[in-house]
Write an enzyme that holds these catalytic residues in place. Sequence first.
Site, mmCIF file in Angstrom:
data_model
loop_
_atom_site.group_PDB
_atom_site.id
_atom_site.type_symbol
_atom_site.label_atom_id
_atom_site.label_comp_id
_atom_site.label_asym_id
_atom_site.label_seq_id
_atom_site.Cartn_x
_atom_site.Cartn_y
_atom_site.Cartn_z
ATOM 1 N N GLU B 47 0.979 -3.873 -3.993
ATOM 2 C CA GLU B 47 1.003 -4.710 -2.803
ATOM 3 C C GLU B 47 -0.366 -4.793 -2.127
ATOM 4 O O GLU B 47 -1.047 -3.789 -1.965
ATOM 5 C CB GLU B 47 2.009 -4.171 -1.778
ATOM 6 C CG GLU B 47 1.965 -4.996 -0.501
ATOM 7 C CD GLU B 47 2.825 -4.460 0.628
ATOM 8 O OE1 GLU B 47 3.481 -3.424 0.445
ATOM 9 O OE2 GLU B 47 2.828 -5.102 1.688
ATOM 10 N N ASP B 112 -6.586 10.100 6.632
ATOM 11 C CA ASP B 112 -7.396 9.349 7.590
ATOM 12 C C ASP B 112 -7.860 10.316 8.674
ATOM 13 O O ASP B 112 -7.054 11.016 9.277
ATOM 14 C CB ASP B 112 -6.535 8.220 8.186
ATOM 15 C CG ASP B 112 -7.290 7.434 9.250
ATOM 16 O OD1 ASP B 112 -8.519 7.608 9.360
ATOM 17 O OD2 ASP B 112 -6.643 6.644 9.961
ATOM 18 N N ASP B 114 -9.936 10.369 12.224
ATOM 19 C CA ASP B 114 -10.456 9.467 13.236
ATOM 20 C C ASP B 114 -11.162 10.262 14.321
ATOM 21 O O ASP B 114 -10.683 11.302 14.758
ATOM 22 C CB ASP B 114 -9.301 8.675 13.846
ATOM 23 C CG ASP B 114 -9.790 7.413 14.510
ATOM 24 O OD1 ASP B 114 -9.475 6.331 13.994
ATOM 25 O OD2 ASP B 114 -10.504 7.522 15.525
#
Lengths: 531, 406
Positions: B47, B112, B114
């Site tokens: 996808e 991830d 941040d």
Amino acid sequence: MFRQNKRRLAARRNNDLSFEDSNTSIKLENGITGFTSNGSLSLDEQKLYSNISKTKLNFYELPPQGEITLEEFETWAIDRLKILQEIQSSISRNKSVKEIATIIKPQLQKLLPSTLASFSNANDSFLEKKKDYYSHYILRLCFCRTKELRESFIRSETLLFKIRFNMLTAVDQTKFVQSLNLPLLQFISDEEKNQLSQQLYQTASPLLQFQLNLTDEQQRKAYFARERYIKLPFENVIELVGNRQVFINNGYAYLPQFQQLNLLASEFSNNISNSLIKTFQYMPRLNEDDRLLPILTHLSSGYTVTDFDQNNGQYGENSDNEINAESVWSPEIMKHYPLSVKHLMEGLKLNHHLRYNGRQQLSLFLKGIGLTADESLKFFAKAFTDGGHMTTEKFNKEYRYNFRHNYGLEGNRINYKPWDCRTILSKPRPGRGDYHGCPFRDFSSEKMTSELQKMNLTPAQIGSVLDSCNKGEYTTANTKVFEFTHDFNGNDPEINDQTLIAHPNLYFERSRQLEKKKIEIEEKIKGTVVN
Amino acid sequence: MATTNGTPSGPSSSDMEYYYRKLYPFTDIYHWLNHSMTTSKDMTHREFAMAFRSGAYKRYNSYTSIQEFKQQIERANPDRFEIGAIYNKPPKERDTILKSEMKALEKELVFDIDMDDYDSYRTCCTGAMVCSRCWKFITLAMEVMNITLSEDFGFKDFVWVFSGRRGAHCWISDKRARQMGDLQRRNILDYVNVVRDRSNEKRLSLMRPYHPLLVRSLDLLKPHFSDIILEEQDPWADDANAFATLLTALHDKLLMDACRKYWTENPGRSSKQKWSDIDVLASSEVKANKRHDYLLKLKECKEDIILQTLYPKLDVEVTKQTIHLLKAPFCIHPATGNVCVPIIDGFEPSQAPKLIGLQEEMTEHNDNVKFTSLQKFLDYFEKYVNQVIENNLDSGTKREYEELLK
């Protein structure tokens, strides 16, 4: 297909280990080996039986091959289902594994006993195993249809497996583990253990302290020195990875032997999970049989088994006429009513009337707690006519028959049983002015909150009840209310029955029993003080 | 220090069109996600989601060839596009099949980090700003993660990608990592994610002895604590912050009170001073007979604080689910105009090429990408993709492949 099997069965009847001679014998073939079996069946069967006999537990790897009667099919399944439901409801009531174990042990003894003594009675122990084995497979058929059913079945079965494993002696545990022949169960060499000993000890030390209660450092070190380690890909004990309960190196987890049950349980649940999907794929082939499907559908349709009304043919002890037309209004009795009954009583008091379903639900409940037919008539007559809207004449003309009918005194003369939660939930939902039904399903969350506040539940407790309501676990919600309002922690050893309350009368009986017990204890204490 | 705070207007849609047409490395990205030179389900059933300037978001795109991949992205010209899971059916056929039939099978394991999560200890910049000082948090976090991923889990193929502003994404392409289900992802995350509470209100109180993961991470972080936290960031010079995030991490109420009293009377002491104040006040606080235990506890608290400040702080949602989408490498960050380049040794956000700069470099060098500042990142990524492809070959084909090379 089954007709063919029958013929084959008839031919085999005398040369196998079948314990059944009944004509209703059916052949339980599971989709896993499919229908490829041939003449060597009885060999398979023997192999299976000798396999089950060897160890006290098993992974249910070979499908059952023998014959059982339809009745056994149903009762065995129900017995196992009761245990799984108890586990399920205990899980959703946030019980710890230890608590669940104490709750279900007595029920296991009753419903799925496994003789832990030596082979004094080999036949008994074999029959027990057979029941365990077949009931597991029957429930696989019931619970393979949807993802939700499969998941809840796997969760309960795995927990049951863990509990039973812990009940075994160390010798039996080892014997069982060896019988599994798991490729993953590879112990590391002493050399490897020595090399990693610092890291392994760092990981194991808190576990030894908190799980095995080795508070002394020396004890822990000694235990560690003896412990053997299993090395396996970390994915196989992924839950222990998340808790940082295992040491991981280069893609391998190092599992101390005292934690091996985690590995076994994950193997066990993977096995069932795979088989359930296969069973599901083979299900359509079973459709040809019109005897099993209704039972299977029935069992898996969220059916809550309760044997409350079967065991107590005589409901409630009403020895000294404690329950009569007056006393059912008294606070001493009222406080034992479950919420649904309280709601009905309030409705009756308010309107001096109840509609048909409400009348049935209440009058049968009261019958269940020991209110006699005469007293019941007296009670309802007074309640209906008190408001002045109804004459005694009208009551006798329009309602008397109804109440007498419930007691089996009119018409077909059937002795009706009090409604259990399932019956109550299956009736039409209450509309405006109706008071029947299940409050946990029918009340708005605001109304439920205010009702629960009246019972002095804490906000956290209310939240937990509402949570169960939202999930559609109404009996669990009810059981939670019972546990929150009674000074009782769910593992009272004297209640060796289901803790899940799935019958309003069970709620009442249990509440009264607890009170009586409390009074007894208090009197005993008083007695000793006086003496 | 140059910050990477973007000019108020990001790249225009014609800038983006230019970038996709001339610069975006579609071939390498395609092979990276395909794990092989020959097109497989890893790509055709993968996808992609596109995010547009208008705020529109188009999910369930999939492509069957490099040409189609490039053409479709170029034509749609999205602000950025994201990468999702490999499904059992091509996602673009989703409309014609039952929703329940679509199952996510695999995806790279992603993490991830941040900068936002470091804000309690970051004083040099705030919000979206980043400088070379606070980037050290991320660099150190990546170091810790690299060792954990390779030593503990045995992963070989992973790459860090600059998120375009103030964070970094890690993509792990090992087959074993790709095949993990949600349960496994969540557990890996729980294993790695030590500092779960971002409010810093409660002390970490990790169990002792430390799990080997923590022992190793602490050893790695400890030498940087003094430089980064006590000297450069100096977060506890602010007395209010010291009360909120440093005091709460201590184990003893009396000591907390003593520190609070001392720092109220002597406001504005630096983090370094406060850090040693704790020891001084502690030694005057304890009675001699309990001294050993007390100081041991204090030492443990201080170790916890080091982890609390410097241990990688992960954005949990990204990792948890197989189907989660994450921005593709080499996209342009819509606000800053930075290229989301793979992070090479010594990288700082200020070194990330900007689309505007790249356009100028291209005109300067006759449209030859090789002479732009993007090239070294392209080289790095290409080399990495080759490594992924090679490691992805099963042993049989690997032998063939090696013979082919001879």
